[in-house]
Design a protein around this motif. Structure first.
Motif, PDB file in Angstrom:
ATOM      1  N   SER A  10      41.767  31.914  44.751  1.00 39.87           N
ATOM      2  CA  SER A  10      42.470  33.146  45.086  1.00 39.87           C
ATOM      3  C   SER A  10      41.521  34.337  45.097  1.00 39.87           C
ATOM      4  O   SER A  10      41.568  35.186  45.999  1.00 39.87           O
ATOM      5  CB  SER A  10      43.600  33.369  44.077  1.00 39.87           C
ATOM      6  N   GLY A  11      40.643  34.414  44.087  1.00 38.58           N
ATOM      7  CA  GLY A  11      39.695  35.527  44.005  1.00 38.58           C
ATOM      8  C   GLY A  11      38.733  35.554  45.168  1.00 38.58           C
ATOM      9  O   GLY A  11      38.427  36.620  45.724  1.00 38.58           O
ATOM     10  N   GLU A  13      39.291  34.367  48.167  1.00 34.85           N
ATOM     11  CA  GLU A  13      40.050  34.807  49.343  1.00 34.85           C
ATOM     12  C   GLU A  13      40.257  36.323  49.316  1.00 34.85           C
ATOM     13  O   GLU A  13      40.150  36.982  50.352  1.00 34.85           O
ATOM     14  CB  GLU A  13      41.397  34.076  49.397  1.00 34.85           C
ATOM     15  N   GLN A  14      40.539  36.875  48.131  1.00 33.39           N
ATOM     16  CA  GLN A  14      40.730  38.330  48.020  1.00 33.39           C
ATOM     17  C   GLN A  14      39.449  39.095  48.332  1.00 33.39           C
ATOM     18  O   GLN A  14      39.495  40.240  48.789  1.00 33.39           O
ATOM     19  CB  GLN A  14      41.226  38.690  46.619  1.00 33.39           C
ATOM     20  N   ARG A  54      36.085  35.593  36.397  1.00 31.90           N
ATOM     21  CA  ARG A  54      36.257  36.935  36.972  1.00 31.90           C
ATOM     22  C   ARG A  54      35.000  37.787  36.840  1.00 31.90           C
ATOM     23  O   ARG A  54      34.503  38.363  37.818  1.00 31.90           O
ATOM     24  CB  ARG A  54      37.424  37.653  36.277  1.00 31.90           C
ATOM     25  N   PRO A 191      38.445  40.926  42.073  1.00 31.04           N
ATOM     26  CA  PRO A 191      39.802  40.487  41.720  1.00 31.04           C
ATOM     27  C   PRO A 191      39.955  40.211  40.227  1.00 31.04           C
ATOM     28  O   PRO A 191      39.155  39.506  39.623  1.00 31.04           O
ATOM     29  CB  PRO A 191      39.963  39.194  42.539  1.00 31.04           C
TER      30      PRO A 191
END
Length: 205
Positions: A10-11, A13-14, A54, A191
């Motif tokens: 997800s990160g 992609e963000q 992260r 993200p």
């Protein structure tokens, strides 16, 4: 504790990046190695897996759109950041990872072997002692000193069209006043990270 695959996917992609399943696997394997070696080698104060993803992995990948050239040196790489995540995403680019801490370079060497990264060279030493004048297209660093100090220490490594890519927290307005080179500064959003982050791209000429 999960693997963090969804968080990482997800990160990425963000950040507007695309990753293959193999790249995700390699990044997760790298995080596992950091966790395994961290207690003995004091690689990072961050121990939580999601926070490593992260604050280290996604933070490193956030600089990827600013990287140009075929030969890059990561000065003060520490646990291989941002160099290893970038090398995983840019297999056609040659990376040199430099650090003066022998424990950390031993870890990074082992990580490169286990992750089978063919485009990464590890150098243990101080940047001012590296006899590689004009060899690199870009110096990248998660800024370990003031911008002026980083420029003074690393500029000789760059070819004439080369750039310094420095990762910082908030935009260092005061430091930028002392820079006579042309530069680009851009705030970035990592993200899941609330702290301010920015990337500076400073031209050698």
């Amino acid at each position: 504790m999960g693997s963090g695959r969804d968080l990482l996917q997800s990160g990425i992609e963000q950040l507007g990046l695309h990753a293959t399943a193999a790249q995700i696997d390699t990044l997760l394997a790298f995080v596992t190695l950091i966790e395994k070696w961290n207690k003995a080698f004091n690689l990072t104060a961050i121990c939580d897996r999601d926070e490593i993803l992260r604050l280290h992995i996604l933070d490193s990948l956030a600089v990827l759109p600013f990287i140009t050239g075929n030969k890059i040196i990561d000065v003060g790489t520490g646990a291989g950041l941002p160099g290893i995540p970038l090398a995983i995403f840019m297999p056609e680019v040659q990376f040199t990872l430099l650090d003066s801490n022998s424990k950390k370079t031993r870890f990074v060497q082992q990580a490169v072997l286990e992750l089978k990264l063919k485009n990464v060279e590890i150098v243990h030493g101080r940047v001012e002692n590296l006899a590689r004048k004009g060899e690199y297209d870009a110096v990248v660093s998660r800024a370990f000193a003031s911008l002026i100090d980083i420029m003074d220490l690393t500029e000789y490594l760059l070819q004439s069209e080369g750039v310094l890519i420095a990762m910082k927290g908030q935009i260092p307005e005061q430091e930028l006043k002392n820079i006579s080179r042309s530069y680009l500064v851009k705030s970035i959003v990592v993200p899941g990270v609330e702290a301010e982050r920015c990337v500076l791209r400073i031209n050698k000429l």
